[in-house]
Design an enzyme around this catalytic site. Sequence first.
Site, short mmCIF file in Angstrom:
data_model
loop_
_atom_site.label_atom_id
_atom_site.label_comp_id
_atom_site.label_asym_id
_atom_site.label_seq_id
_atom_site.Cartn_x
_atom_site.Cartn_y
_atom_site.Cartn_z
CG ASP A 263 -1.33 78.95 48.34
OD1 ASP A 263 -2.16 78.48 47.52
OD2 ASP A 263 -0.59 78.23 49.03
C1 BGC Z 1 -1.81 75.24 47.72
C2 BGC Z 1 -1.10 75.64 46.45
C3 BGC Z 1 -1.95 75.29 45.27
C4 BGC Z 1 -3.29 76.00 45.41
C5 BGC Z 1 -4.23 75.73 44.29
C6 BGC Z 1 -3.21 75.79 47.78
O1 BGC Z 1 -3.92 75.20 48.83
O2 BGC Z 1 -1.07 75.68 48.83
O3 BGC Z 1 0.14 75.00 46.37
O4 BGC Z 1 -1.30 75.62 44.08
O5 BGC Z 1 -3.91 75.56 46.60
O6 BGC Z 1 -4.70 74.44 44.33
#
Ligand code: BGC
Length: 736
Positions: A263
Amino acid sequence: MKKTILSIMALVTWTAPAVAQTPVYLDDSQPIEARVQDALRRMTLKEKVRLSYAQSKFSSPGVPRLGIPELYWNDGPHGVRMEINWNDWNHAGWTNDSITAFPALTALAATWNPDMSAIYGKSISEEALYREKDVMLGPGVNIYRTPLNGRNFEYMGEDPYLASVMVVPYIQEMQKNGVAACVKHYALNNQETWRNHIDVHVSERALYEIYLPAFKAAIVEAGSWTIMGAYNKIAGTHACHNDRMLNQILKKDWNFDGVVVSDWGGTHDTKEAALNGLEVEMGSYTDGLSSDNSNGYDSYYLGNAYLKMIEEGKVPESVVNDKAARILRLIFRTSMNRKKPFGSICTEEHYAAAEAIGNEGIVLLKNAPVAKKSPALLPLKNDYQNILVVGDNATRKLNEGGGSSELKVKDMVSPLDGLRAIYGDRVKYAQGYAAGQPMYGNVNEIPQEVQDKLRAEAVAMAKDADVVILVGGLNKNHLQDCEGGDRQSYGLPFGQEKLIEELQAVNKNLVLVLLSGNAVEMPWIDKVPAIVQGWYLGSMGGKSIANVLSGKVNPSGKLPFSFPVKLTDNGAHSFDSLCYPGDGVKQVYKEDIQVGYRWHDTKKIPAAFAFGHGLSYTTFEYGKAVASAKKMTADDQLEISVKVKNTGAVAGKEVVQLYIGDDKSSVVRPLKELKHFQKIALNPGEEQTVTFIVSADDLKYYDEASKDWKAEAGKFKAYIGSSSADIRTVVPFVLE
Ligand code: BGC
């Protein structure tokens, strides 16, 4: 003469230049594995390492020297997110990135219709192709554990079986178009509070029975090409570099051949990231986050520090080869796939898909008559002359805010637009309450005088309306349905409870349309005759809502999670704060396997609206279910059939649900668990026999001692019904 001899000699000694052979890795008639190995052989160590970390906020590099293209990653999961700046999180401000917003995944799960999931995955992948994206960051399948989780709207509810069935076609249809799905957030990211560091402790049974099945289905059945590690820790180690979760379960037990991506900002350690199964590091908080220093990305955990460890022999070369091979495989499947089609955005088909999913996902929670002997309040009567729509959510752009799932839409039909398209100027509007703008990381307090004035205006207009439709609920502001924080209370926000009380005091014909991805407390429930769960339905949401309210569409959605009467009726909120939200460091899932309806059933705590609940404008009668035998062995199957008849006056769809319960067991088991369901369409008077095949797998629990699934001989029951709380027929049988 001399000249002639020379040219003859030239002819004799001239040999044709060798025809350049296409290298195997560039030749797409070759098997992918051969191409991967060929590319690996040509790459330097540095080039292999460079594949493993970001080059911008949403892209990771290929191998420029070999002409191997980069990968573009994009949120997800409800549409293709607008462009973000190369080196910071701000919107890039492009003008060609408006797309179709599809209904939120809770709404998709509420359709209980895998065909809807298939058209969802197909449509969204076509939009991704047009926007030149290789990996879509979704779908999300974290289990709905508490109604306070700010991100439940991005997931598929509280039941592992429902989420497993619904996630598969989404991924399969998307990947048919050469766009990778990225199932997220693996695993146990069930709340936003302290999401970056909370250390989740859960029993093996709950892990295997509740929290892993939908991820397993995404990998094993759907073949997802990528998966995103969660932010949180699991038993002491961050999920993004957790040996057990990644190397053992995902890669060894499930044979995952794709890419684990962190993530964004979820990586915390070079050695762990290198050795414990992470392939691509994105969004880390190094120079790459805040400045456009081109070297910033090299200081990622999987950047120079990782290269150094390999050079010093602290990380074996087999590790770097495996990671690079997985990333190359992903590149060949997506960005370097010449066979993938071209895409399209905002087509009639995509709008029709969004509307159809919305139509089937809306759940009619309650539909009572206002007076004795009068018909139920919905569908709306055609002769209403004065329809008052109230509520901020009737006009709000609900695709904005919410965190990374935010979307920039090209077209948007709000609930007010949808109702006006049918009823014209018979529809009046009053805002009723204010909710402020989406504010990521801030809470937007509205002065009380403003709320009082808006409420008074709406109540005054409600007095002489034929019907009042309040379109309320939550929204995508921080501490509502939004990433980065959990809801702070279970009730409706922004003074809506008072608004409901005052509206119903002057007009009994009150319909509440709840737009949310979460359950809310309903102390006013007896005063509102009709309640519709309208989710977040995206671009065509207002159309779907108007379709259902007007009766153009007969609602057929069923809840993918329970609505507890009060918060403490939910398992995660029935213990001390270590259970939810944890003590800031650690958290223990004390409700164990009893999540959602499993808790309500087992503890005999009725929900306000149960898992699987959803009404229709028609009625369905269930016959007595029959089994093909009274006994089964671990190797046979049992056929269980039930007749279902539409006994009302309009065509409708019913979701016939089959739950299994073990009468007596050596371990604690929920009263019953969903094992099969089928959505059927019936005309008035029509009857259909629905048949389910029950196998021993449907009877099993995860046995911690043998680390395997086990069914104990003895008596079982198949419970068949219209919701987890509305069981119409029960069939006992014995496992020998
Ligand atoms: C989120 C993800 C997301 C990623 C990219 C993170 O803060 O938890 O779900 O895909 O950011 O934006």
